[in-house]
Design a protein around this motif. Sequence first.
Motif, short mmCIF file in Angstrom:
data_model
loop_
_atom_site.label_atom_id
_atom_site.label_comp_id
_atom_site.label_asym_id
_atom_site.label_seq_id
_atom_site.Cartn_x
_atom_site.Cartn_y
_atom_site.Cartn_z
N ILE A 220 0.83 -1.20 0.00
CA ILE A 220 0.00 0.00 0.00
C ILE A 220 0.87 1.26 0.00
CG2 ILE A 220 -1.91 1.20 1.13
CD1 ILE A 220 -2.60 -1.66 0.27
N ASP A 229 -4.46 7.79 2.48
CA ASP A 229 -4.61 6.33 2.31
C ASP A 229 -4.34 5.54 3.58
OD1 ASP A 229 -5.38 6.40 -0.41
OD2 ASP A 229 -3.29 6.70 -1.02
N THR A 232 -6.95 2.77 3.77
CA THR A 232 -6.61 1.64 2.89
C THR A 232 -5.59 0.72 3.55
OG1 THR A 232 -6.97 3.07 0.97
CG2 THR A 232 -5.80 1.01 0.58
#
Length: 311
Positions: A220, A229, A232
Amino acid sequence: MNIEDRLLAGDKIACARLISMLENNDKEAEEILKKLYHKTGKAYIIGVTGSPGAGKSTLTDKMAKKLREAGKKIGILAIDPTSPFTGGAILGDRIRMTDLSLDEGVFIRSMGTRGNLGGLSKATSSAIKVLDIFGCDYIFVETVGVGQSEIDIVKMADTVLMVLVPNMGDDIQAIKAGTMEIADVFAINKSDLDGADKTKLEIEMNLDLNDSKAFRPKVIKVSAIKNKDIDTLLEAIFEHRDYQMRTGNFDIRRINNARQEILDLAKEDLINLIMKKAVENDFLNTIVNEVYKRKLDPYSAKEELLNLLLN
């Protein structure tokens, strides 16, 4: 109210005090852990490792804040290099997590390695248990960032997060350090810098070559400083957690970790016992001098030490 009742009541001062006692090998603290051990095992432990300067503390800070938004209680153990003068932690990650340190639902502790190899403090395992009893839902263990010897984190964590950054010399820093295999999730931090896509591709290619793991780690791209992010990344960690729960690997991992902890504790006590016996009557210095003068080989000297204990 005694320290164990205060700990169970969620008293931060009691929590900090007990960890300090454990760092100093206090027998009373060990007895408290024995008594309360049945209350451990509920927290999920996330190991955060990677090269120095990769932004592990900032990333841990952002993940903790996201979990706090979901109402989770968080513990953070930041393992720092030890000051040669005070024996304390040099970096003091709590300074970099000021907002979190004021949150009643977060406990942060910087712990010095005190010369312990493996990137972790000697008392880390015990501190994890204290935070578990304290009621934390998630415990982050941020290692010191020492490269090859840092694989010890896998003995304690349920999920190991490897933090990398672009443009730090080697294209994939973790490969030569020998830590690539321990990661369950990869985070490429500072992904707004040039080279992030290249680093991600190289990690993915390396994972393609090593298909022995049943679970393929997610890679990631994140930016901790820009808070980008983070959701995520947490989803990738939860995906690994759910996979372990679904397949039974979670229990296997914790059983293996428990086995290793028992052996490590036994090894430590045995070494202390051998050393105590060896210094009596100057026995250790005697055989050391014999080895130095080539009158005795190290292997026979080792056998004499063990015989001293057995007899």
